[in-house]
Design a protein around this motif. Structure first.
Motif, mmCIF file in Angstrom:
data_model
loop_
_atom_site.group_PDB
_atom_site.id
_atom_site.type_symbol
_atom_site.label_atom_id
_atom_site.label_comp_id
_atom_site.label_asym_id
_atom_site.label_seq_id
_atom_site.Cartn_x
_atom_site.Cartn_y
_atom_site.Cartn_z
ATOM 1 N N GLY A 1 0.691 -1.191 -0.058
ATOM 2 C CA GLY A 1 -0.163 -0.122 -0.136
ATOM 3 C C GLY A 1 0.819 1.349 -0.149
ATOM 4 N N PHE A 2 1.785 1.383 0.809
ATOM 5 C CA PHE A 2 2.885 2.497 0.932
ATOM 6 C C PHE A 2 3.632 2.641 -0.454
ATOM 7 C CE2 PHE A 2 7.039 4.342 1.751
ATOM 8 C CZ PHE A 2 6.808 5.418 2.209
ATOM 9 N N ILE A 3 3.943 1.639 -1.043
ATOM 10 C CA ILE A 3 4.791 1.667 -2.364
ATOM 11 C C ILE A 3 3.932 2.262 -3.183
ATOM 12 C CG2 ILE A 3 5.770 0.377 -3.988
ATOM 13 C CD1 ILE A 3 6.531 -1.653 -1.831
ATOM 14 N N LYS A 4 2.760 1.667 -3.442
ATOM 15 C CA LYS A 4 1.726 2.089 -4.630
ATOM 16 C C LYS A 4 0.992 3.475 -4.358
ATOM 17 C CE LYS A 4 -2.241 0.649 -7.239
ATOM 18 N NZ LYS A 4 -3.074 -0.484 -7.556
ATOM 19 N N SER A 5 0.834 3.904 -3.178
ATOM 20 C CA SER A 5 0.134 5.095 -2.979
ATOM 21 C C SER A 5 0.881 6.425 -2.634
ATOM 22 C CB SER A 5 -0.997 4.872 -1.567
ATOM 23 O OG SER A 5 -0.040 4.898 -0.519
ATOM 24 N N VAL A 6 2.273 6.007 -2.079
ATOM 25 C CA VAL A 6 3.070 7.162 -1.836
ATOM 26 C C VAL A 6 4.438 7.202 -2.859
ATOM 27 C CG1 VAL A 6 4.665 8.025 0.078
ATOM 28 C CG2 VAL A 6 2.507 7.144 0.541
ATOM 29 N N LEU A 7 5.039 6.022 -2.920
ATOM 30 C CA LEU A 7 6.297 6.063 -3.566
ATOM 31 C C LEU A 7 6.142 6.248 -5.082
ATOM 32 C CD1 LEU A 7 8.444 3.207 -1.697
ATOM 33 C CD2 LEU A 7 8.528 5.753 -1.449
ATOM 34 N N PHE A 8 5.202 5.516 -5.578
ATOM 35 C CA PHE A 8 4.903 5.851 -6.919
ATOM 36 C C PHE A 8 4.122 6.838 -7.290
ATOM 37 C CE2 PHE A 8 6.390 1.572 -6.724
ATOM 38 C CZ PHE A 8 7.058 1.010 -7.865
ATOM 39 N N GLU A 9 3.725 7.850 -6.481
ATOM 40 C CA GLU A 9 3.234 9.031 -6.785
ATOM 41 C C GLU A 9 4.053 10.209 -6.381
ATOM 42 O OE1 GLU A 9 0.296 9.212 -8.125
ATOM 43 O OE2 GLU A 9 -0.017 7.055 -8.078
ATOM 44 N N THR A 10 5.264 9.972 -6.358
ATOM 45 C CA THR A 10 6.420 11.015 -6.255
ATOM 46 C C THR A 10 7.440 10.901 -7.229
ATOM 47 O OG1 THR A 10 6.005 10.290 -3.890
ATOM 48 C CG2 THR A 10 7.666 12.002 -4.518
ATOM 49 N N PRO A 11 7.059 11.724 -8.734
ATOM 50 C CA PRO A 11 7.935 11.498 -9.584
ATOM 51 C C PRO A 11 9.234 12.244 -9.306
ATOM 52 C CG PRO A 11 6.326 13.279 -9.986
ATOM 53 C CD PRO A 11 5.837 12.324 -8.774
ATOM 54 N N ALA A 12 9.480 13.245 -8.416
ATOM 55 C CA ALA A 12 10.646 13.625 -8.275
ATOM 56 C C ALA A 12 11.668 12.738 -7.409
ATOM 57 C CB ALA A 12 10.696 14.839 -7.098
ATOM 58 N N LEU A 13 11.199 11.766 -6.753
ATOM 59 C CA LEU A 13 11.841 10.930 -6.134
ATOM 60 C C LEU A 13 12.479 9.840 -7.078
ATOM 61 C CD1 LEU A 13 12.964 9.040 -3.778
ATOM 62 C CD2 LEU A 13 10.711 8.128 -3.458
ATOM 63 N N MET A 14 11.527 9.740 -8.130
ATOM 64 C CA MET A 14 11.900 8.590 -9.092
ATOM 65 C C MET A 14 13.385 9.393 -9.918
ATOM 66 S SD MET A 14 8.364 7.370 -11.172
ATOM 67 C CE MET A 14 7.048 7.214 -9.968
ATOM 68 N N CYS A 15 13.199 10.414 -10.242
ATOM 69 C CA CYS A 15 14.267 11.160 -11.017
ATOM 70 C C CYS A 15 15.597 11.288 -10.084
ATOM 71 C CB CYS A 15 13.763 12.887 -11.290
ATOM 72 S SG CYS A 15 12.422 12.718 -12.405
ATOM 73 N N ILE A 16 15.583 11.538 -9.019
ATOM 74 C CA ILE A 16 16.571 11.528 -7.937
ATOM 75 C C ILE A 16 17.344 10.199 -7.755
ATOM 76 C CG2 ILE A 16 17.409 11.815 -5.572
ATOM 77 C CD1 ILE A 16 15.077 14.109 -5.516
ATOM 78 N N THR A 17 16.453 9.129 -7.869
ATOM 79 C CA THR A 17 17.024 7.818 -7.416
ATOM 80 C C THR A 17 17.502 7.242 -8.840
ATOM 81 O OG1 THR A 17 14.625 6.697 -7.759
ATOM 82 C CG2 THR A 17 15.600 6.975 -5.616
ATOM 83 N N LEU A 18 17.025 7.971 -9.877
ATOM 84 C CA LEU A 18 17.550 7.458 -11.451
ATOM 85 C C LEU A 18 18.994 8.120 -11.360
ATOM 86 C CD1 LEU A 18 14.723 8.256 -13.801
ATOM 87 C CD2 LEU A 18 15.920 5.828 -13.633
ATOM 88 N N ILE A 19 19.418 9.302 -10.920
ATOM 89 C CA ILE A 19 20.413 9.849 -11.025
ATOM 90 C C ILE A 19 21.372 9.146 -9.894
ATOM 91 C CG2 ILE A 19 21.787 12.110 -10.582
ATOM 92 C CD1 ILE A 19 19.271 13.794 -11.349
ATOM 93 N N LEU A 20 21.160 8.969 -8.773
ATOM 94 C CA LEU A 20 21.917 8.171 -7.791
ATOM 95 C C LEU A 20 22.292 6.937 -8.309
ATOM 96 C CD1 LEU A 20 20.261 9.357 -4.214
ATOM 97 C CD2 LEU A 20 22.208 10.459 -5.550
ATOM 98 N N GLY A 21 21.336 6.436 -8.857
ATOM 99 C CA GLY A 21 21.699 4.944 -9.226
ATOM 100 C C GLY A 21 22.737 4.914 -10.548
ATOM 101 N N GLY A 22 22.450 5.927 -11.224
ATOM 102 C CA GLY A 22 23.558 6.119 -12.285
ATOM 103 C C GLY A 22 24.854 6.289 -11.881
ATOM 104 N N ILE A 23 25.043 7.056 -10.779
ATOM 105 C CA ILE A 23 26.336 7.458 -10.322
ATOM 106 C C ILE A 23 26.877 6.131 -9.664
ATOM 107 C CG2 ILE A 23 27.616 8.554 -8.519
ATOM 108 C CD1 ILE A 23 25.373 11.089 -8.768
ATOM 109 N N VAL A 24 26.165 5.308 -8.971
ATOM 110 C CA VAL A 24 26.475 4.200 -8.424
ATOM 111 C C VAL A 24 26.998 3.230 -9.581
ATOM 112 C CG1 VAL A 24 25.724 1.907 -7.157
ATOM 113 C CG2 VAL A 24 25.267 4.172 -6.394
#
Length: 268
Positions: free
Chosen positions: A102-125
């Motif tokens: 429920g938390f993943i679907k209603s909170v994390l997947f509704e936060t596009p800025a978080l996706m962009c940040i994790t994309l960048i951080l994951g790219g650096i890793v």
């Protein structure tokens, strides 16, 4: 359902298949593409359900190997250890995924800025790990020790944060634990089967009553498109990684993440 909806589902299905098994986060790509291109779909549920097409791509490409393992399972310790390693690696995500659905679907997947940040951080890793002088001790994805499989399974749980990437977290985890680049990608393929089948079954169970006929049509189109494009990726990825490593995917992640943040700043 309009022609635009059908074309949108086709595009997102192709995008799912192209990005599911490379470490760039198919979820972030689909959700961000849907947002910025104005493609109407059922969001997280659509993304989860069309993954079955990518699962079937794995089964199709590796069918002969899976059939051989199935035949040898009653008597061959290697086949039994391979199956057990996949089950062990799958369990952490299964347990945490059900608890946090429920938390993943209603909170994390509704936060596009978080996706962009994790994309960048994951790219650096990815760029960092790809340049490490790692000395792999395992080059066989079907011979992973059980303790190592469990650790890779916990790495996979990081992908519940959108933008991290299921394949990215398992590949990086496997490489840091001593697996070579090619075997890490292949083990990620195998681990995708129970993980994605489990997510598909659970999300379909939770959302079946809320899906309309149009939703079903979009999912069917996306499913077929995901299967076709995923077959292409699975057949070519291992050779690509052997030659070029994972740096190209790291740069791509950073590009998409930065572009996404700029788009969010412009559109609000």
């Amino acid at each position: 359902m309009t022609i635009g909806d059908m074309l949108g589902a086709l595009f997102l299905g192709l995008l799912e298949g192209l990005t599911e098994f490379i470490p760039v986060s198919s979820t972030a790509h689909i959700l961000l593409a849907g947002r910025f291109l104005g493609i109407h779909n059922t969001g997280y549920t659509f993304e989860i359900l069309i993954q079955l097409g990518a699962v079937l791509a794995i089964i199709t490409v590796y069918f002969e190997r899976f059939l051989r393992v199935a035949r040898q399972l009653p008597t061959n310790p290697g086949a039994q250890r391979f199956l057990l390693s996949i089950i062990v690696a799958f369990l952490p995500a299964a347990f945490i995924g059900v608890l946090a659905h429920g938390f993943i679907k209603s909170v994390l997947f509704e936060t596009p800025a978080l996706m962009c940040i994790t994309l960048i951080l994951g790219g650096i890793v990815l760029l960092f790990v790809d340049r490490l002088a790692l000395k792999p001790h395992y080059n066989n994805a079907m011979g992973v020790p059980l303790p190592m499989a469990l650790k890779i399974g916990f790495c996979q749980c990081l992908a519940m944060i959108p933008g991290v990437s299921r394949s990215g977290s398992t590949i990086v985890g496997a490489m840091l634990l001593g697996m070579d680049k090619r075997a890490a990608a292949e083990f990620s393929f195998f681990l995708a089967l129970p993980t994605m089948l489990g997510a598909f079954t659970y999300d379909l169970y939770k959302n079946f009553g809320s899906l309309s006929v149009d939703d079903g049509m979009q999912i069917a189109i996306g499913f077929v498109a995901a299967f076709c494009s995923a077959v292409l990726v699975v057949r070519t990825l291992l050779d690509f990684v052997s030659r070029h490593g994972y740096a190209p995917f790291g740069w791509w992640r950073i590009f998409v993440g930065v572009a996404g943040l700029i788009g969010l700043a412009i559109t609000g």
